[in-house]
Design a protein around this motif. Structure first.
Motif, PDB file in Angstrom:
ATOM      1  N   ALA A   1       5.450  -1.337  -1.724  1.00 27.92           N
ATOM      2  CA  ALA A   1       4.388  -0.570  -2.366  1.00 27.92           C
ATOM      3  C   ALA A   1       4.858  -0.162  -3.760  1.00 27.92           C
ATOM      4  CB  ALA A   1       4.071   0.663  -1.532  1.00 27.92           C
ATOM      5  N   PRO A   2       3.917  -0.085  -4.730  1.00 30.17           N
ATOM      6  CA  PRO A   2       4.313   0.259  -6.108  1.00 30.17           C
ATOM      7  C   PRO A   2       5.100   1.567  -6.192  1.00 30.17           C
ATOM      8  CG  PRO A   2       1.989  -0.330  -5.982  1.00 30.17           C
ATOM      9  CD  PRO A   2       2.497  -0.348  -4.594  1.00 30.17           C
ATOM     10  N   ALA A   3       4.698   2.567  -5.406  1.00 31.01           N
ATOM     11  CA  ALA A   3       5.372   3.865  -5.487  1.00 31.01           C
ATOM     12  C   ALA A   3       6.823   3.762  -5.036  1.00 31.01           C
ATOM     13  CB  ALA A   3       4.623   4.898  -4.632  1.00 31.01           C
ATOM     14  N   LEU A   4       7.084   2.902  -4.042  1.00 28.02           N
ATOM     15  CA  LEU A   4       8.454   2.730  -3.563  1.00 28.02           C
ATOM     16  C   LEU A   4       9.296   2.055  -4.641  1.00 28.02           C
ATOM     17  CD1 LEU A   4      10.455   2.976  -1.188  1.00 28.02           C
ATOM     18  CD2 LEU A   4       9.813   0.658  -0.550  1.00 28.02           C
TER      19      LEU A   4
ATOM     20  N   SER B   1       0.828  -1.203   0.000  1.00 27.75           N
ATOM     21  CA  SER B   1       0.000   0.000   0.000  1.00 27.75           C
ATOM     22  C   SER B   1       0.865   1.257   0.000  1.00 27.75           C
ATOM     23  CB  SER B   1      -0.919  -0.010   1.227  1.00 27.75           C
ATOM     24  OG  SER B   1      -1.043   1.284   1.754  1.00 27.75           O
ATOM     25  N   ASP B   2       0.641   2.119  -0.987  1.00 29.25           N
ATOM     26  CA  ASP B   2       1.418   3.354  -1.103  1.00 29.25           C
ATOM     27  C   ASP B   2       1.259   4.254   0.115  1.00 29.25           C
ATOM     28  OD1 ASP B   2       2.509   2.693  -3.455  1.00 29.25           O
ATOM     29  OD2 ASP B   2       1.151   3.886  -4.712  1.00 29.25           O
ATOM     30  N   ALA B   3       0.053   4.250   0.685  1.00 30.17           N
ATOM     31  CA  ALA B   3      -0.225   5.172   1.788  1.00 30.17           C
ATOM     32  C   ALA B   3       0.630   4.873   3.001  1.00 30.17           C
ATOM     33  CB  ALA B   3      -1.707   5.083   2.165  1.00 30.17           C
TER      34      ALA B   3
ATOM     35  N   PRO C   1       5.333   6.134   4.289  1.00 33.82           N
ATOM     36  CA  PRO C   1       6.014   6.935   5.326  1.00 33.82           C
ATOM     37  C   PRO C   1       6.134   6.196   6.651  1.00 33.82           C
ATOM     38  CG  PRO C   1       4.359   8.248   4.203  1.00 33.82           C
ATOM     39  CD  PRO C   1       4.170   6.839   3.748  1.00 33.82           C
ATOM     40  N   LEU C   2       5.051   5.496   7.023  1.00 33.34           N
ATOM     41  CA  LEU C   2       5.067   4.747   8.279  1.00 33.34           C
ATOM     42  C   LEU C   2       6.109   3.624   8.214  1.00 33.34           C
ATOM     43  CD1 LEU C   2       3.733   4.408  11.036  1.00 33.34           C
ATOM     44  CD2 LEU C   2       2.198   2.738   9.980  1.00 33.34           C
ATOM     45  N   ALA C   3       6.144   2.919   7.070  1.00 28.19           N
ATOM     46  CA  ALA C   3       7.101   1.831   6.889  1.00 28.19           C
ATOM     47  C   ALA C   3       8.529   2.352   7.003  1.00 28.19           C
ATOM     48  CB  ALA C   3       6.890   1.170   5.525  1.00 28.19           C
TER      49      ALA C   3
ATOM     50  N   CYS D   1      13.558   2.707  10.018  1.00 28.66           N
ATOM     51  CA  CYS D   1      14.664   3.543  10.492  1.00 28.66           C
ATOM     52  C   CYS D   1      14.716   3.543  12.019  1.00 28.66           C
ATOM     53  CB  CYS D   1      14.541   4.973   9.973  1.00 28.66           C
ATOM     54  SG  CYS D   1      14.873   5.093   8.214  1.00 28.66           S
ATOM     55  N   PHE D   2      13.546   3.575  12.659  1.00 26.43           N
ATOM     56  CA  PHE D   2      13.513   3.604  14.119  1.00 26.43           C
ATOM     57  C   PHE D   2      14.079   2.302  14.683  1.00 26.43           C
ATOM     58  CE2 PHE D   2      11.303   2.718  18.156  1.00 26.43           C
ATOM     59  CZ  PHE D   2      11.758   3.812  18.882  1.00 26.43           C
TER      60      PHE D   2
END
Lengths: 318, 314
Positions: free
Chosen positions: A150-153, A89-91, A94-96, A101-102
């Motif tokens: 996600a496709p956008a990534l 999921s593209d949405a 940012p959370l991923a 990173c965290f």
């Protein structure tokens, strides 16, 4: 004469010449090797290694035999976390990204605490951490690949964003600039060189050497998690040993780039060039159509040759 | 706590204590743990790591590190197996094969030592690079796993020499070599080289020769380990021994040898290797689900390292 020798020993120059020579060699062996889209492809692979090597570079610069062998496992962890959080999921990108990173930063911080406050040698601490993360990944995933990019990534890593260049290369360029600015222009950057070259002197001038070193390991973990997100963007899905292949190449990119393993001297610009040279070398060797063992022998031999040029330690006789 | 502080520098005492605890736990979990055949089978499993750890100790004492020993194990294995098969597989062929294997191990160590001490290369990156070359050569000698060793080889390894199990004979020989080396000036000089290299150089020690000898010992003990593994697997495998170098480094550090060089000894490394072996055994017999084994093993090793460092810290 000595100026000439100095110039010939400049890691940035040597890496650049090596990159050029490898491109020419590749083009001679297989025409089309140095074509624009091929170069972009190679740079994308270099970018992933280069981002991992950024973390490696920081801990090595910080001295005290600094090294992070857990970076491969952190990359795998980052990829698995990112893959499961996104799940196509593209949405959720940012959370991923933040989660990977965290997690990397926290693991790196534990490495840093072990190295500074428990005084476990970095090689052993990060090696032990590698075992723990790999074990944890086996438990988490039960050995089954899970999670999807996600496709956008995937487009960000693999497809052109502007003028045929994928977004990840712009990000890498930004990291190169930011790292150079941080290392050469900020108080934090100078203090890294200070604790790396003479820790006692640095402490006497009032630098919190331990806290700085913990932060360096934390940042190395963060870059590892970041790399994990890039890796899953590159391959589409993740498996639990996907990061292993980056461990020693990340150290070698740093060394080829002229950062001393003793700490306190070097630059990330060199490391970035080192990463490109390393990927090019592997790629040329693949193109040469050699058998696997021949590629291995030449790869190892070339590393030794590069070290002959400037990876050598100081002479004891003065 | 003050009593513990007196241990300063002798981490191996802590390692020995850890080993005893692990032995007790294992004896509880595994009822037949103390039967001679089970003891022998456990010691056989731990032998390659013990041998590699002994060799690695010399390199680390001298202030260097040898990441290539796993690749040396593979190269020695394929050369030995190929030589034995090439010469027909009779008794003479086996002896020549063993000698060839040891020669390969010592030569690999010599190459490492000459490059690192002679050309002043950094040991971590150098031995990583030579390990790539060595494993490449192993794949050249024997591209695929296979090629069995003749029956007398593995039968002797699993059997006994003059009534004593072969594995124990190898342990005794290895310990004798380590004990003799420990009494020689070599050991003291090597610690000087690893402790304060400049000072060692200024007192006139032949640094180069000492460091090269240490790397050759690591290569040679790697060869011993490889020949033992070959006795166990009874065949050639160009990918053998990949995790040995890292495990051996952990064993050496667990045994109290400082990675910075100059402090430590082979006794601690042997205990360290046994601890690592026993951790695996305890986890297995505790009936832990397979997927938890690596995690728990990693955590225990990290805890042991941290504990050892804390206890002996001044």
């Amino acid at each position: 004469m000595s100026r000439f020798v100095d110039l010939a020993k400049n890691p940035l120059l040597i890496s650049s010449v090596a990159i050029l020579a490898l491109l020419i060699l590749g083009e001679l062996v297989s025409p089309g090797f140095a074509r624009g889209d091929q170069i972009v492809r190679l740079l994308t692979v270099s970018a992933i290694l280069g981002i991992a090597a950024a973390g490696q570079n920081l801990v090595i610069l910080g001295g005290r035999e600094g090294i992070d062998l857990s970076i491969g496992a952190v990359i795998s962890l980052g990829a698995v976390i990112a893959g499961n959080v996104m799940n196509g999921s593209d949405a959720a990108i940012p959370l991923a990204f933040a989660a990977a990173c965290f997690a990397g930063f926290m693991i790196g911080t534990v490495n840093g605490l072990g190295v500074t406050y428990l005084r476990i040698p970095p090689l052993v601490m990060t090696l032990g951490m590698m075992g723990v993360i790999q074990g944890g990944l086996v438990v988490l995933s039960r050995g089954v690949p899970s999670g999807n990019a996600a496709p956008a990534l995937m487009a960000f890593v693999n497809r052109s964003a502007f003028l045929g260049i994928p977004g990840i290369l712009f990000v890498w360029a930004a990291i190169v600039v930011l790292m150079a600015l941080m290392l050469k222009r900020t108080r934090f950057g100078w203090s890294i060189y200070a604790i790396g070259s003479n820790e006692n002197a640095a402490i006497l001038t009032g630098l919190p050497a331990r806290r700085i070193r913990v932060l360096l390991y934390g940042l190395a973990g963060l870059f590892g998690g970041f790399t994990g997100v890039c890796v899953i963007g590159y391959t589409g899905n993740s498996f639990i040993s996907v990061g292993d292949q980056y461990v020693l190449p990340s150290v070698i990119a740093v060394v080829i780039g002229g950062t001393s393993l003793a700490g306190g001297a070097g630059s990330y610009t060199g490391t970035a060039l080192g990463a490109i040279a390393l990927i090019l070398l592997q790629s040329v060797l693949t193109t040469l159509n050699l058998e696997f063992w021949g590629r291995q022998v030449i790869f190892g031999g070339t590393l030794l040759l590069l070290m002959l040029l400037y990876g050598r330690q100081a002479r004891l006789r003065v | 706590m003050t009593g513990l502080n007196k241990l300063g520098g002798r981490t191996w005492v802590v390692t020995a204590a850890a080993l005893i605890v692990l032995l007790v736990i294992n004896a509880v979990l595994q009822p037949n743990f103390l039967e001679p055949s089970v003891v022998q089978s456990n010691l056989t499993t731990f032998l390659p790591l013990v041998l590699v750890a002994i060799g690695q100790t010399y390199v680390i004492l001298g202030g260097d590190i040898d990441l290539s020993v796993g690749a040396i194990v593979a190269l020695v294995n394929v050369v030995t197996v190929t030589v034995i098969a090439g010469l027909g597989g009779d008794g003479t062929a086996v002896v020549i094969g063993l000698v060839a294997g040891m020669g390969v191990g010592a030569t690999c160590g010599l190459v490492n030592g000459l490059i690192i001490a002679g050309l002043r290369f950094q040991p971590i990156v150098t031995t990583f690079a030579t390990s790539i070359v060595f494993s490449g050569l192993a794949l050249w000698v024997l591209p695929q796993a296979g090629m069995p060793v003749p029956e007398p080889y593995w039968r002797t390894y699993a059997g006994s020499i003059l009534g004593v199990p072969t594995v124990y004979v190898i342990y005794v020989v290895a310990f004798l070599i380590a004990a003799v080396l420990a009494t020689r000036p070599f050991a003291t000089r090597l610690k000087a080289v690893g402790g304060l290299r400049t000072a060692a150089f200024q007192t006139g020690l032949e640094l180069g020769r000492l460091r090269v000898s240490a790397f050759m010992l690591s290569g040679l003990f790697g060869a011993f380990a490889s020949l033992c593994l070959t006795g166990e697997t009874a065949s050639g495998d160009p990918l053998m021994g990949q995790t040995l170098a890292m495990s051996a480094i952990s064993a050496v550090v667990l045994g109290g040898t400082a990675l910075a060089g100059g402090v430590g000894g082979t006794l601690g490394s042997v205990l360290g290797a046994w601890v690592i072996g026993m951790i695996g055994s305890v986890i297995f017999f505790a009936g832990l689900p397979f997927e938890y084994q690596t995690l728990v093993q990693g955590l225990i090793i990290l805890a042991a390292l941290a504990g050892g460092v804390l206890v002996t810290r001044r």
